[in-house]
Design an enzyme around this catalytic site. Sequence first.
Site, PDB file in Angstrom:
ATOM      1  N   SER A 108      22.498 -30.320  30.845  1.00 21.67           N
ATOM      2  CA  SER A 108      23.050 -29.698  29.455  1.00 21.67           C
ATOM      3  C   SER A 108      21.878 -29.676  28.397  1.00 21.67           C
ATOM      4  O   SER A 108      21.155 -30.753  28.358  1.00 21.67           O
ATOM      5  CB  SER A 108      24.273 -30.277  28.729  1.00 21.67           C
ATOM      6  OG  SER A 108      24.468 -29.862  27.549  1.00 21.67           O
ATOM      7  N   TYR A 131      21.182 -23.303  25.505  1.00 27.35           N
ATOM      8  CA  TYR A 131      21.637 -22.797  24.385  1.00 27.35           C
ATOM      9  C   TYR A 131      20.556 -22.325  23.745  1.00 27.35           C
ATOM     10  O   TYR A 131      19.415 -23.108  23.367  1.00 27.35           O
ATOM     11  CB  TYR A 131      22.509 -23.982  23.431  1.00 27.35           C
ATOM     12  CG  TYR A 131      23.678 -24.388  24.055  1.00 27.35           C
ATOM     13  CD1 TYR A 131      24.661 -23.432  23.992  1.00 27.35           C
ATOM     14  CD2 TYR A 131      24.048 -25.529  24.552  1.00 27.35           C
ATOM     15  CE1 TYR A 131      26.222 -23.807  24.407  1.00 27.35           C
ATOM     16  CE2 TYR A 131      25.116 -26.170  24.743  1.00 27.35           C
ATOM     17  CZ  TYR A 131      26.263 -25.153  24.704  1.00 27.35           C
ATOM     18  OH  TYR A 131      27.513 -25.501  25.352  1.00 27.35           O
ATOM     19  N   THR A 156      24.267 -20.170  28.432  1.00 28.67           N
ATOM     20  CA  THR A 156      25.749 -19.991  28.022  1.00 28.67           C
ATOM     21  C   THR A 156      25.795 -19.287  26.960  1.00 28.67           C
ATOM     22  O   THR A 156      25.237 -19.181  26.053  1.00 28.67           O
ATOM     23  CB  THR A 156      26.087 -21.530  27.305  1.00 28.67           C
ATOM     24  OG1 THR A 156      26.116 -22.436  28.525  1.00 28.67           O
ATOM     25  CG2 THR A 156      27.575 -21.409  26.984  1.00 28.67           C
ATOM     26  N   LYS A 227      26.692 -18.091  31.925  1.00 30.52           N
ATOM     27  CA  LYS A 227      27.848 -18.900  31.879  1.00 30.52           C
ATOM     28  C   LYS A 227      28.655 -18.555  30.765  1.00 30.52           C
ATOM     29  O   LYS A 227      28.252 -18.636  29.654  1.00 30.52           O
ATOM     30  CB  LYS A 227      27.556 -20.289  31.930  1.00 30.52           C
ATOM     31  CG  LYS A 227      28.631 -21.321  31.864  1.00 30.52           C
ATOM     32  CD  LYS A 227      28.180 -22.777  31.899  1.00 30.52           C
ATOM     33  CE  LYS A 227      29.403 -24.121  31.933  1.00 30.52           C
ATOM     34  NZ  LYS A 227      30.230 -23.717  30.830  1.00 30.52           N
ATOM     35  N   HIS A 251      34.855 -22.082  28.980  1.00 29.80           N
ATOM     36  CA  HIS A 251      34.027 -23.218  28.282  1.00 29.80           C
ATOM     37  C   HIS A 251      34.968 -24.522  28.284  1.00 29.80           C
ATOM     38  O   HIS A 251      35.220 -25.233  27.520  1.00 29.80           O
ATOM     39  CB  HIS A 251      33.481 -23.118  26.945  1.00 29.80           C
ATOM     40  CG  HIS A 251      32.481 -23.616  26.350  1.00 29.80           C
ATOM     41  ND1 HIS A 251      31.199 -23.158  26.070  1.00 29.80           N
ATOM     42  CD2 HIS A 251      32.207 -25.055  25.998  1.00 29.80           C
ATOM     43  CE1 HIS A 251      30.397 -24.003  25.935  1.00 29.80           C
ATOM     44  NE2 HIS A 251      30.896 -25.071  25.573  1.00 29.80           N
TER      45      HIS A 251
END
Length: 352
Positions: A108, A131, A156, A227, A251
């Site tokens: 992440s 992100y 994402t 995603k 999510h």
Amino acid sequence: MQPINLFDYEALAGQRMAHIPWAWDYYQGGSEDEVSLRANRTAFEHLRLRPRMLVNVSTCDLRTSVLGTTVSMPILVAPTAGHGLAHPDAECATARAAQQAETLMAVSTQSTRSLEEIAQIGQCPRWFQLYIDSYRQAEHLVRRAEAAGYGALVLTVDTPRRGNRERDIRNNIGRYLEAYSPSVGSGNASPLMERSSNGEETSIIDSLTWEILPWLRSITTLPILLKGILTAEDALLALEYGAAGIIVSNHGGRQLDGVVASIEALPEVVEAVAGRCEVYVDGGVRRGTDVLKALALGARAVLLGRPILWGLAVNGETGVHDVLQLLRAELELAMTLAGCPTLRSITRSLVR
């Protein structure tokens, strides 16, 4: 108690993290009424299997590949934030467990440890979940991920704004995170905001469109997965814009509440892409039969999120590895009982 399934790990992890209830809520919670959070689980329970009999299942082969990378099973580690809340070894312990299980870990942007530190853990194949808060921040992270040997980017796309996660609001989560561990959330993404020429903070996260993909493809040769796709319409656009893969995901029920469960959205996405890119799914996977159902509905593999954190909280690297091995063993047994000795033998006819 020796855990014998993922639910046992959930119960034990809750006990281990009882002294930091806000962190447990952060891991476990969804948005608003948590309808989609619950639906991710119940949707699997509503699917029924149609097993075949008198098939030679003396051996079962779980090996597969994801974007050309060989893994020992169609179970991958999903990107989740802040592993350091569960265990001091954080994402490094998770990476070692994934390596031991011979599977892939998606890291992440909001990891506790830096992407470089995680990358130093042996030969575990890795994707980097991205992100985008600003072009500068995104390009900086992409360059770092490339240099550290990550094999793909996972963009994402379902977070133009943070979902209304009421558990976190009640707990004033930002204050607790900062007080508990200043490094949580800053392992990779610092700074998250640019400043414009007049000194004001600027962010593009809430104005991202499909045009971000040509820009990303212009700065990297890494394959890009999207995603957060839940519809056939967006799956077709993903193909049009050159996505190498799609992760069907809501999510973990943490964004828009009331959306379809990930497993419910999977069939229409698979049908839309028609084999033109690889399709994965996350959300609610707790049993080997869940993995079997996802594969039957067209997923190449599943990604496991919260249960990884439970294993980490209970017993660090060993706990994460045990979670992965328990799910692998359940999948192998489910394939055996369903008359599916190989992943290729798992077809849509297995589920109704």
